[in-house]
Design a protein around this motif. Structure first.
Motif, mmCIF file in Angstrom:
data_model
loop_
_atom_site.group_PDB
_atom_site.id
_atom_site.type_symbol
_atom_site.label_atom_id
_atom_site.label_comp_id
_atom_site.label_asym_id
_atom_site.label_seq_id
_atom_site.Cartn_x
_atom_site.Cartn_y
_atom_site.Cartn_z
ATOM 1 N N UNK A 178 14.651 -9.152 19.354
ATOM 2 C CA UNK A 178 13.833 -7.927 20.375
ATOM 3 C C UNK A 178 14.341 -6.812 20.686
ATOM 4 N N UNK A 179 15.691 -6.746 20.085
ATOM 5 C CA UNK A 179 16.125 -5.081 19.712
ATOM 6 C C UNK A 179 16.188 -4.725 18.475
ATOM 7 N N UNK A 180 16.390 -5.608 17.409
ATOM 8 C CA UNK A 180 16.605 -5.102 16.501
ATOM 9 C C UNK A 180 14.806 -4.403 15.960
ATOM 10 N N UNK A 181 13.732 -5.028 16.595
ATOM 11 C CA UNK A 181 12.049 -4.887 16.711
ATOM 12 C C UNK A 181 12.173 -3.405 17.503
ATOM 13 N N UNK A 182 13.541 -3.199 18.560
ATOM 14 C CA UNK A 182 13.102 -1.655 18.895
ATOM 15 C C UNK A 182 13.070 -0.585 18.655
ATOM 16 N N UNK A 183 14.277 -1.034 17.742
ATOM 17 C CA UNK A 183 15.215 -0.505 16.714
ATOM 18 C C UNK A 183 13.957 0.066 15.545
ATOM 19 N N UNK A 184 12.827 -0.774 15.401
ATOM 20 C CA UNK A 184 12.718 -0.148 14.302
ATOM 21 C C UNK A 184 11.164 0.430 14.825
ATOM 22 N N UNK A 185 11.046 0.293 16.038
ATOM 23 C CA UNK A 185 9.330 1.455 16.825
ATOM 24 C C UNK A 185 10.428 2.702 16.381
ATOM 25 N N UNK A 186 11.852 2.831 16.620
ATOM 26 C CA UNK A 186 11.929 3.999 17.006
ATOM 27 C C UNK A 186 11.835 4.712 15.921
ATOM 28 N N UNK A 187 12.445 3.997 15.038
ATOM 29 C CA UNK A 187 12.584 4.266 13.690
ATOM 30 C C UNK A 187 11.486 5.161 12.775
#
Length: 143
Positions: free
Chosen positions: A1-10
């Motif tokens: 989940x955190x990785x997906x949020x990071x990808x959306x943020x980037x």
């Protein structure tokens, strides 16, 4: 989940920076002779080269950031253009202002720092770098 949020943020950061850079680059590319003339009038060192670097950094770097494609190259273009603007135009002419809120170099400095941060962080998994090269980051461990 955190990785997906990071990808959306980037992704959002890349698109946001691209939306800031591309119009400046488009304006320079649309009337390139006027851009070179303006650089000459502003006593920018090597105005032809500097105009190319600025245009490539803003337009080319912006497009590459938007796509998440060849992120290190787009970052190099954008960082060179922005820090070049700060060093050749804004810092020498307004060094005393550099410590005030009115400093005109704050915009290119901010764009340059953002480009550097995105280049080092990588484009994330929602990028063409990930699709074509299997790289969601270029300066970390390979996935």
């Amino acid at each position: 989940m955190a990785r997906g949020i990071r990808d959306i943020g980037l992704l959002l950061a890349r698109l946001g920076l691209a939306l800031l850079l591309i119009p400046y680059g488009w304006a320079k590319a649309s009337d390139y002779s006027a851009t070179v003339a303006g650089f000459k009038a502003g006593n920018v060192p090597f105005p032809e080269v500097s105009a190319f670097v600025a245009t490539a950094g803003e337009l080319g770097g912006g497009v590459l950031f938007a796509l998440g494609l060849l992120t290190p190259l787009g970052g190099l273009f954008a960082v060179a253009a922005m820090f070049g603007a700060v060093l050749t135009q804004h810092l020498p002419k307004s060094f005393p202002e550099a410590v005030s809120a009115d400093w005109k170099g704050a915009l290119p400095l901010g764009f340059g720092v953002a480009a550097l941060a995105l280049t080092v962080a990588g484009p994330g998994r929602l990028s063409l770098d990930k699709t074509f090269f299997g790289r969601s980051e270029w300066f970390g461990a390979r996935e």
